[in-house]
Design a protein around this motif. Structure first.
Motif, PDB file in Angstrom:
ATOM      1  N   PRO A  46       0.782  -1.235   0.000  1.00 45.17           N
ATOM      2  CA  PRO A  46       0.000   0.000   0.000  1.00 45.17           C
ATOM      3  C   PRO A  46       0.809   1.278   0.000  1.00 45.17           C
ATOM      4  O   PRO A  46       0.274   2.344  -0.293  1.00 45.17           O
ATOM      5  CB  PRO A  46      -0.816  -0.116   1.293  1.00 45.17           C
ATOM      6  N   PHE A  47       2.097   1.209   0.317  1.00 42.61           N
ATOM      7  CA  PHE A  47       2.903   2.430   0.422  1.00 42.61           C
ATOM      8  C   PHE A  47       4.197   2.366  -0.383  1.00 42.61           C
ATOM      9  O   PHE A  47       4.456   3.207  -1.239  1.00 42.61           O
ATOM     10  CB  PHE A  47       3.226   2.737   1.895  1.00 42.61           C
ATOM     11  N   GLY A  48       5.042   1.407  -0.074  1.00 44.13           N
ATOM     12  CA  GLY A  48       6.366   1.389  -0.662  1.00 44.13           C
ATOM     13  C   GLY A  48       6.376   1.204  -2.164  1.00 44.13           C
ATOM     14  O   GLY A  48       7.125   1.892  -2.874  1.00 44.13           O
ATOM     15  N   ILE A  49       5.567   0.290  -2.682  1.00 43.10           N
ATOM     16  CA  ILE A  49       5.570   0.029  -4.120  1.00 43.10           C
ATOM     17  C   ILE A  49       5.023   1.221  -4.905  1.00 43.10           C
ATOM     18  O   ILE A  49       5.636   1.645  -5.904  1.00 43.10           O
ATOM     19  CB  ILE A  49       4.826  -1.269  -4.461  1.00 43.10           C
ATOM     20  N   PRO A  50       3.893   1.838  -4.513  1.00 43.03           N
ATOM     21  CA  PRO A  50       3.479   3.061  -5.215  1.00 43.03           C
ATOM     22  C   PRO A  50       4.510   4.173  -5.123  1.00 43.03           C
ATOM     23  O   PRO A  50       4.719   4.922  -6.088  1.00 43.03           O
ATOM     24  CB  PRO A  50       2.175   3.445  -4.503  1.00 43.03           C
ATOM     25  N   ASP A  51       5.168   4.296  -3.977  1.00 42.32           N
ATOM     26  CA  ASP A  51       6.225   5.287  -3.786  1.00 42.32           C
ATOM     27  C   ASP A  51       7.388   5.004  -4.746  1.00 42.32           C
ATOM     28  O   ASP A  51       7.888   5.893  -5.442  1.00 42.32           O
ATOM     29  CB  ASP A  51       6.681   5.211  -2.328  1.00 42.32           C
ATOM     30  N   HIS A  52       7.807   3.739  -4.789  1.00 39.68           N
ATOM     31  CA  HIS A  52       8.881   3.321  -5.691  1.00 39.68           C
ATOM     32  C   HIS A  52       8.489   3.510  -7.149  1.00 39.68           C
ATOM     33  O   HIS A  52       9.287   3.975  -7.974  1.00 39.68           O
ATOM     34  CB  HIS A  52       9.232   1.851  -5.431  1.00 39.68           C
ATOM     35  N   ASN A  53       7.252   3.149  -7.490  1.00 44.69           N
ATOM     36  CA  ASN A  53       6.789   3.310  -8.872  1.00 44.69           C
ATOM     37  C   ASN A  53       6.874   4.769  -9.322  1.00 44.69           C
ATOM     38  O   ASN A  53       7.306   5.072 -10.436  1.00 44.69           O
ATOM     39  CB  ASN A  53       5.356   2.808  -9.020  1.00 44.69           C
ATOM     40  N   ALA A  54       6.422   5.669  -8.440  1.00 38.76           N
ATOM     41  CA  ALA A  54       6.471   7.096  -8.775  1.00 38.76           C
ATOM     42  C   ALA A  54       7.910   7.555  -8.968  1.00 38.76           C
ATOM     43  O   ALA A  54       8.209   8.341  -9.888  1.00 38.76           O
ATOM     44  CB  ALA A  54       5.791   7.914  -7.684  1.00 38.76           C
ATOM     45  N   ALA A  55       8.829   7.057  -8.123  1.00 41.07           N
ATOM     46  CA  ALA A  55      10.235   7.422  -8.263  1.00 41.07           C
ATOM     47  C   ALA A  55      10.802   6.928  -9.585  1.00 41.07           C
ATOM     48  O   ALA A  55      11.467   7.672 -10.319  1.00 41.07           O
ATOM     49  CB  ALA A  55      11.034   6.847  -7.086  1.00 41.07           C
ATOM     50  N   GLU A  56      10.538   5.674  -9.887  1.00 38.40           N
ATOM     51  CA  GLU A  56      11.023   5.082 -11.136  1.00 38.40           C
ATOM     52  C   GLU A  56      10.491   5.847 -12.342  1.00 38.40           C
ATOM     53  O   GLU A  56      11.232   6.188 -13.279  1.00 38.40           O
ATOM     54  CB  GLU A  56      10.564   3.619 -11.171  1.00 38.40           C
ATOM     55  N   LEU A  57       9.192   6.141 -12.324  1.00 42.62           N
ATOM     56  CA  LEU A  57       8.549   6.865 -13.420  1.00 42.62           C
ATOM     57  C   LEU A  57       9.114   8.272 -13.586  1.00 42.62           C
ATOM     58  O   LEU A  57       9.504   8.683 -14.691  1.00 42.62           O
ATOM     59  CB  LEU A  57       7.042   6.939 -13.166  1.00 42.62           C
ATOM     60  N   LEU A  58       9.164   9.019 -12.481  1.00 46.79           N
ATOM     61  CA  LEU A  58       9.568  10.420 -12.564  1.00 46.79           C
ATOM     62  C   LEU A  58      11.046  10.578 -12.903  1.00 46.79           C
ATOM     63  O   LEU A  58      11.421  11.523 -13.606  1.00 46.79           O
ATOM     64  CB  LEU A  58       9.218  11.143 -11.274  1.00 46.79           C
ATOM     65  N   VAL A  59      11.883   9.692 -12.414  1.00 46.55           N
ATOM     66  CA  VAL A  59      13.297   9.760 -12.795  1.00 46.55           C
ATOM     67  C   VAL A  59      13.434   9.574 -14.303  1.00 46.55           C
ATOM     68  O   VAL A  59      14.132  10.338 -14.984  1.00 46.55           O
ATOM     69  CB  VAL A  59      14.123   8.715 -12.027  1.00 46.55           C
TER      70      VAL A  59
END
Length: 441
Positions: free
Chosen positions: A54-67
């Motif tokens: 519920p938290f880490g994977i969406p957070d990681h996904n956003a980081a991966e996408l935005l980078v």
């Protein structure tokens, strides 16, 4: 919709290139141009364990996408310049799971072994409290991401640490305002919160705000299960005997989902509405299993509550195209953190005539800035310019049986200055003083 179970093993990704990274404080003479030297950035979030899905994977996904999108120069204005001021971002992802000692060790490794230029991350308030003094000790620019405890900048001034996303006092003041607007004759309430910094601070603020705005209301039950307990049979039995008209909970991660599933099976939320200050993060997994009527927060105006803008439309569309699911508030939180850092970096770089800024130059530019995000506008107004504030919103859960999707109705918005303490006043003193200086329409 793509789902990541909390038990899924997802190992940290180590994606540093072999090229030499220029440190933030390195001299410009003899170095590569700013747009050639990458910025090493450590990203820390839960990649395994009950907080991952519920938290880490969406957070990681956003980081991966935005980078990727920033490095390609594909983000809408004002973030259309590639990377950070032309310098490509070179990420290293680290798993936050583990004890506070483990988290600190990983942080030190990022700084002292991997020589990152910036650290961005941390979901847990316990993690943020653990790494903040270490960041100051090591003089490492650090942007805290999701954690919400107000204590970070209220216990001691910080120089190297920033947090773009508002702290939890806002969440609970707004929750009380929404509850009292919906339940005109509220007289009794209860609470169940995780027994560590986040839960303790959240319940403290909710109680004090309730005392300020409805002094006649009384508390029936106060329950404190341990973090990541997972089993709540005894607590649910206790709450089923409560005379409360609402039940407040700042639960998040797997604890929130376990509690709601177990409580719904025994009829608790059907009998007493739940006030879930971090509830938005799990609505897509709850679906029809969460009875209609729960009061939902998203720790800011994210997802259902986000303001319409070109940046929000782009972020949501790009995220869905890549991950086949909608971004939830941890993803929006990360976007705010990275866009805040980018704004400060490029402001410092412009002041320097386009040369790569030093650590202290980025810090000076970060303090007190305002900038747009996919959710809203952030103002770095508290903690001597190191702590952000925004407006926020609450609504009531309603599952749409036709579309099979969660919705939030009866949304009410609250101005940033209405639900956050004024600059120079810590949250406890502000609440105990009757929220003087709050600017509410």
């Amino acid at each position: 919709m793509r789902r990541h179970g909390s038990r899924r093993s997802r190992r940290p990704l180590f994606v540093f290139a072999a090229s030499l990274s220029l440190g933030l404080s390195a001299p410009a003479a003899g170095s590569a141009r700013a747009d050639e030297a990458p910025v090493k950035m450590g990203f820390v979030t839960f990649l395994t364990g009950p907080a991952a899905a519920p938290f880490g994977i969406p957070d990681h996904n956003a980081a991966e996408l935005l980078v990727d999108e920033l490095n390609a120069g594909k983000v809408p204005a004002p973030y259309d310049k590639a990377g950070l001021g032309g310098a490509k971002i070179e990420p290293k992802f680290v798993d936050e799971s583990g004890s506070a000692a483990d988290v600190v060790t990983q942080y030190r490794n990022l700084v002292e072994r991997d020589h990152v230029d910036v650290v961005v991350g941390y979901v847990s308030s316990g993690s943020c409290l653990a790494v903040t003094p270490v960041a100051e000790e090591l003089k490492q620019l650090t942007v805290l991401d999701i954690c919400g405890t107000p204590r970070i900048f209220e216990e001691k001034p910080r120089h190297y640490v920033f947090r773009v996303n508002p702290h939890a006092t806002m969440d609970n003041v707004a929750a009380v305002k929404y509850v009292l607007g919906k339940f005109k004759n509220l007289s009794v309430y209860s609470g169940i919160n995780q027994n560590y910094a986040w839960g303790q601070d959240s319940w403290r603020d909710f109680k004090q705000a309730m005392k300020d705005l409805d002094p006649a209301a009384t508390i029936d039950k106060e329950l404190w299960p341990k973090l990541f307990a997972g089993e709540y049979g005894a607590e649910i039995s206790t709450l089923l005997t409560s005379n409360a008209q609402i039940i407040h909970s700042s639960f998040y991660d797997g604890d929130l989902e376990s509690f709601v599933y177990q409580a719904a099976a025994r009829g608790l939320p059907q009998r007493i509405p739940l006030v879930l200050t971090a509830g938005e993060s799990s609505l897509w997994r709850f679906g029809a299993k969460l009875p209609d009527g729960a009061i939902i927060g998203a720790r800011g105006p994210h997802t259902f509550f986000a303001h319409e803008s070109e940046l929000n439309t782009w972020f949501r569309r790009t995220y869905v195209d890549r991950f086949k699911e909608a971004p939830i508030y941890p993803a929006y939180d990360f976007a705010q953190s990275l866009f805040g850092l980018k704004t400060a970096w490029e402001k410092a770089q412009a002041k320097k005539g386009g040369a790569r800024p030093t650590n202290d130059e980025v810090i000076a530019a970060f303090e007190g800035i305002s900038f747009p995000t996919p959710s809203t506008t952030v103002h770095m107004a508290l903690g001597s310019g190191h702590q952000g504030i925004t407006d926020t919103a609450y609504g009531t859960y309603k599952f749409d049986k036709v579309t099979g999707k969660p919705t939030v109705v009866d949304i009410v918005r609250y101005a940033a200055e209405c639900v956050n303490p004024p600059a120079g006043i810590d949250s406890v003193a502000w609440l105990e003083g009757g929220m003087k200086g709050a600017k509410c329409e």
